[in-house]
Motif scaffolding. Structure first.
Motif, PDB file in Angstrom:
ATOM      1  N   HIS A   1     -23.285 -19.096 -10.400  1.00 45.96           N
ATOM      2  CA  HIS A   1     -23.350 -19.644 -11.755  1.00 45.96           C
ATOM      3  C   HIS A   1     -22.377 -18.938 -12.711  1.00 45.96           C
ATOM      4  O   HIS A   1     -22.119 -19.429 -13.812  1.00 45.96           O
ATOM      5  N   ARG A   2     -21.820 -17.804 -12.289  1.00 38.54           N
ATOM      6  CA  ARG A   2     -20.827 -17.133 -13.129  1.00 38.54           C
ATOM      7  C   ARG A   2     -19.558 -17.966 -13.238  1.00 38.54           C
ATOM      8  O   ARG A   2     -18.837 -17.895 -14.230  1.00 38.54           O
ATOM      9  N   LEU A   3     -19.280 -18.750 -12.214  1.00 44.54           N
ATOM     10  CA  LEU A   3     -18.042 -19.536 -12.164  1.00 44.54           C
ATOM     11  C   LEU A   3     -18.297 -21.037 -12.288  1.00 44.54           C
ATOM     12  O   LEU A   3     -17.526 -21.758 -12.921  1.00 44.54           O
ATOM     13  N   ILE A   4     -19.372 -21.502 -11.685  1.00 47.22           N
ATOM     14  CA  ILE A   4     -19.650 -22.939 -11.634  1.00 47.22           C
ATOM     15  C   ILE A   4     -20.830 -23.257 -12.546  1.00 47.22           C
ATOM     16  O   ILE A   4     -21.912 -22.680 -12.399  1.00 47.22           O
TER      17      ILE A   4
ATOM     18  N   ASP B   1     -10.546 -12.075 -12.778  1.00 48.71           N
ATOM     19  CA  ASP B   1      -9.732 -13.279 -12.662  1.00 48.71           C
ATOM     20  C   ASP B   1     -10.459 -14.350 -11.854  1.00 48.71           C
ATOM     21  O   ASP B   1     -11.280 -14.052 -10.976  1.00 48.71           O
ATOM     22  N   ILE B   2     -10.133 -15.600 -12.141  1.00 48.83           N
ATOM     23  CA  ILE B   2     -10.589 -16.728 -11.338  1.00 48.83           C
ATOM     24  C   ILE B   2      -9.403 -17.220 -10.515  1.00 48.83           C
ATOM     25  O   ILE B   2      -8.337 -17.500 -11.061  1.00 48.83           O
ATOM     26  N   VAL B   3      -9.565 -17.307  -9.208  1.00 52.53           N
ATOM     27  CA  VAL B   3      -8.499 -17.752  -8.311  1.00 52.53           C
ATOM     28  C   VAL B   3      -8.785 -19.194  -7.896  1.00 52.53           C
ATOM     29  O   VAL B   3      -9.777 -19.461  -7.202  1.00 52.53           O
ATOM     30  N   TYR B   4      -7.935 -20.120  -8.322  1.00 48.97           N
ATOM     31  CA  TYR B   4      -8.063 -21.526  -7.933  1.00 48.97           C
ATOM     32  C   TYR B   4      -7.168 -21.784  -6.722  1.00 48.97           C
ATOM     33  O   TYR B   4      -5.961 -21.565  -6.777  1.00 48.97           O
ATOM     34  N   HIS B   5      -7.758 -22.254  -5.662  1.00 48.34           N
ATOM     35  CA  HIS B   5      -7.024 -22.471  -4.413  1.00 48.34           C
ATOM     36  C   HIS B   5      -6.507 -23.910  -4.348  1.00 48.34           C
ATOM     37  O   HIS B   5      -7.273 -24.857  -4.559  1.00 48.34           O
TER      38      HIS B   5
ATOM     39  N   ALA C   1     -12.937 -22.490  -5.940  1.00 46.06           N
ATOM     40  CA  ALA C   1     -12.323 -21.267  -6.468  1.00 46.06           C
ATOM     41  C   ALA C   1     -13.141 -20.038  -6.091  1.00 46.06           C
ATOM     42  O   ALA C   1     -14.211 -20.131  -5.475  1.00 46.06           O
ATOM     43  N   SER C   2     -12.628 -18.870  -6.471  1.00 44.59           N
ATOM     44  CA  SER C   2     -13.329 -17.603  -6.217  1.00 44.59           C
ATOM     45  C   SER C   2     -13.032 -16.638  -7.351  1.00 44.59           C
ATOM     46  O   SER C   2     -12.056 -16.799  -8.094  1.00 44.59           O
ATOM     47  N   ILE C   3     -13.892 -15.639  -7.486  1.00 49.44           N
ATOM     48  CA  ILE C   3     -13.724 -14.619  -8.511  1.00 49.44           C
ATOM     49  C   ILE C   3     -13.115 -13.371  -7.888  1.00 49.44           C
ATOM     50  O   ILE C   3     -13.599 -12.883  -6.865  1.00 49.44           O
TER      51      ILE C   3
END
Length: 398
Positions: free
Chosen positions: A369-372, A253-257, A247-249
């Protein structure tokens, strides 16, 4: 009839470029589709060719100038002959050859390159029209072995350099290198980057490759079986199990591919580029190896397109080919993680209570670490380890 030469249409991710090299000078004959100029962006070097045959009548942008998308950079007089220069060509003073200190002529691009390389233009024999020194003359110039006289760019008199003198050479940073530096600095300042490590016993993978590499090469038209195909397939399977790594930020929002576009870092003379294997989840190992080979050849020849390096949901970089034993790779934004491969080296390890020698590779994954979370990152890397140590799991997707 005058035809305008325009810069290519840049994609949204590229704002501008810098004019790198003119391959033709004002007054010279050009053929249709002949290379005129190179424009360097922060991603690739774009080639601009002549849309029609004629004479290069006017150059509006000199080497080093900033150019925008679709900006007019030159004009061609269609159907004209090089022996009859146009009025516009006569007025192109900025591109006219300059006089050297010895009374000869030198093209501006050649003088610039000579200054960058600290070459005394008086020592160069010109092969251009009327003995003019061209850029190719500077590139092909080889200083005499016994010579110890170097012309300082800003000095009037020649300076004799004794053995042991500390010589420095200052050259401008290329646009690509400058942009790479900006992006890497931006990553360190805007992400909560953390790296986790693990190691892989490469015995099973190396045995599999040794057993089938000749048959693989024969069936797939000479394509070499490497390790990268297995690593990409293992990464795809691990990305399916841990969607946050893929994914990406985007703002808040978090974008899940729902796809795996895997970038493979390739080193070039101009800097590091990351072409992307689109929909890697649908590719076989042979297709992956073929795609990586094609990208490597394009990167070497400077033929990668911007589209081929745009996007990507995850990146793999292999410092092991240069001998790196362990490192902490830097995330390639807007992605959230990057996998670093390293050198395969035999080391003593404990197996079933016994010390044995095995070919081992360190794996490193840097992640935002903000997302994972740390747990997810560690489990992702453990999954990679398990798949690579038992390659049958990659094919069975278990």
């Amino acid at each position: 009839m005058a035809t305008e030469i325009k810069a290519p249409t840049f994609p949204e991710s590229v704002q501008e470029g810098s004019l790198a090299t003119w391959h033709k000078q004002v007054g010279e004959t050009v053929k249709r589709d002949e290379l005129l100029v190179d424009i360097e962006t922060d991603k690739v070097v774009l080639e601009v060719v002549a849309p029609a045959a004629g004479v290069l009548a006017e150059i509006l942008k000199a080497e080093g100038d900033i150019v925008l998308s679709n900006e007019v950079i030159a004009r061609i007089e269609e159907g004209a002959e090089a022996s009859a220069p146009t009025a516009a060509a006569a007025e192109a003073v900025a591109e006219a050859p300059e006089a050297t200190e010895s009374g000869g002529l030198i093209n501006p691009a050649a003088r610039k390159l000579a200054e960058e390389r600290s070459i005394d233009v008086a020592q160069i024999v010109g092969t251009g029209k009327g003995g003019r020194i061209t850029k190719e003359d500077v590139v092909n110039y080889k200083a005499p072995v016994a010579a110890s006289v170097v012309a300082a760019p800003t000095a009037v008199a020649e300076q004799v350099l004794e053995v042991g003198d500390r010589v420095e050479r200052r050259v401008p940073m290329t646009r690509m290198r400058s942009r790479i530096a900006e992006r890497l600095l931006e990553v360190t300042q805007t992400t909560a980057s953390l790296t986790t490590f693990n190691e892989v016993d490469m015995t099973a993978l190396m045995d599999l490759r040794k057993q089938y590499k000749e048959e693989f090469t024969k069936i797939h038209n000479g394509m070499r079986l490497g390790f990268m195909g297995f690593f990409v397939k293992a990464a795809v399977e691990a990305l399916k199990r841990f969607p946050s790594v893929n994914a990406s930020i985007d703002g808040s929002d978090i974008v899940y591919h729902g796809y795996q576009d895997v970038g493979v870092a390739v080193s070039t003379d101009r800097g590091l580029v990351v072409p992307v294997l689109r929909n890697a989840e649908n590719m076989s190992i042979a297709n992956i190896e073929n795609g990586i080979y094609d990208y490597a050849m394009k990167a070497r020849d400077g033929k990668l397109t911007i589209d081929e390096m745009t996007g990507g949901t995850f990146t793999i970089t292999n410092g092991g080919v240069y001998g790196s034993l362990i490192s902490t790779p830097i995330i390639n934004p807007p992605q959230s993680a990057i996998l670093g491969m390293h050198k395969i080296q035999e080391r003593p390890v404990a197996v079933n209570g016994e010390v044995v020698i095995r070919p081992m590779m360190y794996l490193a994954m840097s992640y935002d670490h903000r997302l994972i979370d740390g747990k997810g990152a560690v489990q992702f890397l453990v999954t990679m380890k398990e798949l690579l140590e038992d390659p049958a799991k990659i094919l069975l997707e278990i």
